[in-house]
Write an enzyme that holds these catalytic residues in place. Sequence first.
Site, PDB file in Angstrom:
ATOM      1  N   GLN B  32       5.070   2.961   5.304  1.00 43.56           N
ATOM      2  CA  GLN B  32       5.671   3.932   4.393  1.00 43.56           C
ATOM      3  C   GLN B  32       6.106   5.150   5.183  1.00 43.56           C
ATOM      4  OE1 GLN B  32       3.078   5.158   1.204  1.00 43.56           O
ATOM      5  NE2 GLN B  32       4.751   6.163   0.120  1.00 43.56           N
ATOM      6  N   GLY B  33       7.391   5.356   5.232  1.00 45.42           N
ATOM      7  CA  GLY B  33       7.898   6.538   5.921  1.00 45.42           C
ATOM      8  C   GLY B  33       8.237   7.612   4.910  1.00 45.42           C
ATOM      9  N   GLU B  35      11.245   8.378   4.055  1.00 43.23           N
ATOM     10  CA  GLU B  35      12.459   7.983   3.360  1.00 43.23           C
ATOM     11  C   GLU B  35      12.303   6.700   2.562  1.00 43.23           C
ATOM     12  OE1 GLU B  35      16.088   9.111   4.298  1.00 43.23           O
ATOM     13  OE2 GLU B  35      14.627  10.704   3.993  1.00 43.23           O
ATOM     14  N   ALA B  36      11.632   5.761   3.191  1.00 41.37           N
ATOM     15  CA  ALA B  36      11.678   4.396   2.658  1.00 41.37           C
ATOM     16  C   ALA B  36      10.330   3.720   2.781  1.00 41.37           C
ATOM     17  CB  ALA B  36      12.737   3.588   3.418  1.00 41.37           C
ATOM     18  N   LEU B  38       8.667  -0.075   3.480  1.00 43.43           N
ATOM     19  CA  LEU B  38       9.039  -1.365   4.043  1.00 43.43           C
ATOM     20  C   LEU B  38       8.042  -2.419   3.581  1.00 43.43           C
ATOM     21  CD1 LEU B  38      11.108  -2.638   6.103  1.00 43.43           C
ATOM     22  CD2 LEU B  38       9.198  -2.622   7.698  1.00 43.43           C
ATOM     23  N   LYS B  60      13.570  -3.103   2.556  1.00 45.54           N
ATOM     24  CA  LYS B  60      13.500  -1.655   2.754  1.00 45.54           C
ATOM     25  C   LYS B  60      13.936  -0.985   1.461  1.00 45.54           C
ATOM     26  CE  LYS B  60      14.881   1.798   6.168  1.00 45.54           C
ATOM     27  NZ  LYS B  60      15.531   1.995   7.471  1.00 45.54           N
ATOM     28  N   ASP B 175      17.367   6.897  16.693  1.00 47.10           N
ATOM     29  CA  ASP B 175      15.912   7.094  16.690  1.00 47.10           C
ATOM     30  C   ASP B 175      15.266   6.034  17.582  1.00 47.10           C
ATOM     31  OD1 ASP B 175      13.400   8.076  16.057  1.00 47.10           O
ATOM     32  OD2 ASP B 175      13.251   6.997  14.170  1.00 47.10           O
TER      33      ASP B 175
END
Lengths: 367, 288
Positions: B32-33, B35-36, B38, B60, B175
Amino acid sequence: MPIAIGLEGSANKLGVGIIHQPTPFTPSVNNPTPPPSPPSKSSHASPPARILANLRHTYVSPPGSGFLPKDTAQHHRRWVVRLVKQAMKQAGVTVEDVDCICFTKGPGMGAPLQSVAVAARMLSLLWDKELVGVNHCVGHIEMGREITGAQNPVVLYVSGGNTQIIAYSAQRYRIFGEALDIAIGNCLDRFARTLRISNDPAPGYNIEQLAKRGRHLLDLPYAVKGMDVSFSGILASVDVLAGQLGSLRADSGDVVTPEDLCFSLQETVFAMLVEITERAMAHVGAAQVLIVGGVGCNERLQHMMAVMAAERGGSVFATDERFCIDNGIMIAHAGLLAWRMGFRTELEGSTCTQRFRTDEVLINWRD
Amino acid sequence: MPSSSSPCSQLTAPTHALPAPFDSASCTLITQGAEALLYRTSFLSHSSTSSSSAGNCALKHRPSKPYRHAVLDKRLTRARILAEARVLVRCRREGVPVPAVLGLDWEEGWVALEWVEGVTVRRGVDEFVDKGRGEEGEEGLEDRKKEREATLRDLMIRIGRAVGRLHAIDVVHGDLTTSNLMLRPPSSSSGVVRQSGSTSPDASVPITTLAGDIVLIDFGLAAQNALDEDKAVDLYVLERAFGSTHPYAEKFLDSMLAGYGDSYKGARVVLRRLEDVRMRGRKKSMLG
């Protein structure tokens, strides 16, 4: 019981503050030799600081114009003696009670900084007190922590001259992301000039009030790159839209108003700030956010940040205009923290600088 | 959410409902970032019923962000899903090793990607080096050390080449960290299926080899039509990532750059530009 007086004048606000930090605190293990007062303040163990005086006088330029360095410096020179006298009187302290004179070393506008540094030097010689040069950004952060009680937050520092995402690590406030061109507050201030909105009490405040009545969100560029942001292209775009006011229509067919433009600008730039803050929180694993700096007063920004933090199970800390907007007390507070660790600024070295990064300062009063 | 044995148990349970046609029963949260989220799941296949495989698809999901205006939120989600998918499709067409796009829905905010077997380079290198340390003091130390160094150098060359293939078509990743480089085992279609993903902590099998193909993942910050400057910054980010997460591998960076330099026609120019970027260090001095 150490008492410090702080002088701030890096932009158009002249601030004089007097603070008292109570003495009993736990000695630091890392720093055994700080003369002359007892060492260290372990971040949460010490009792809260007492604000004895916190005065501010703002230079307000006419609508459609910004504050120029020369006029702002003149304003500070004209007011500094009066403000110091008034602060001393209000605090009920004598010259003997004061332990050190703290002043903003930078960053900021050159001429106003110099005016205030001269005043600080004068007081130092006149009263025979030690000088402490303070980083303006560190002043904001430390005051925010002191007032809100936030322990180890990710800090969003947003003002007319600065836009930074900061987190503490190994005795430095490290910058994780920042504005690559103009600061957020500068973007808002300049748009206020475009619309010829009053600069009283502050251009950003007046934009916020107009934005509350905006109804249509117009497309503006959105410029986030990793944890960095850019505002100059957005300002250019919204300036173009402002030039078309009257003939410009929203998708619904309604005529676009200045209120709609303020609303669109705020929604866009604040979404960017919240996004990079969230990214920094995920990166360092923090749950707390602290908003400091003049733009931090904006209630829409505070609300957006609170929604984001709640989603992450975290919380937002913000202060009101007394501490968000530039003030003398934050310089006194951060300066006194450094002074108690043995930091001094010699008269010969009591210069100021327009460029002074937040991460240059050793934060040896924190673990 | 998922069963307690899944990697998700280490993470806080996601508060976001999965978009149709996906559901929590068939999806396992991997990471879990900001933004999104997974997930690993199945997409257009029946392998979800099989116990040997957790699915062929990396899902995603970019949930809507309630803090921002709904119109802006839709616009950003749509733009980012499409940008990422377009870059991946283009890379695929040009033969750059990236996961295939299986499907997407910008209204719902998801993109389904081919699942990449293997481990991240980050984990692969860490475990490989740890294992090497464990052998210290054993006989034939010097030979083994040389062998290990040669293996690491070979990996660095392959990383350099993979990045070079990406840059050859004027795409930058944005990135490049060792968590965004996968090491896909040589014959991953057969053989043991290993749990993957940067956050997967269950080190069931130690890494003994660094063989395999480099696959680039997570194109959320990627851009097309990149200039030499952007490519140099991409390399600089990767250098810094190696420096901060794998200090012991830093001395092999020259192999990475050598692999990069031979990988396409404009690579030498980018390497010269990289020297400028390094000189800049911290990019700007703060303005008052």
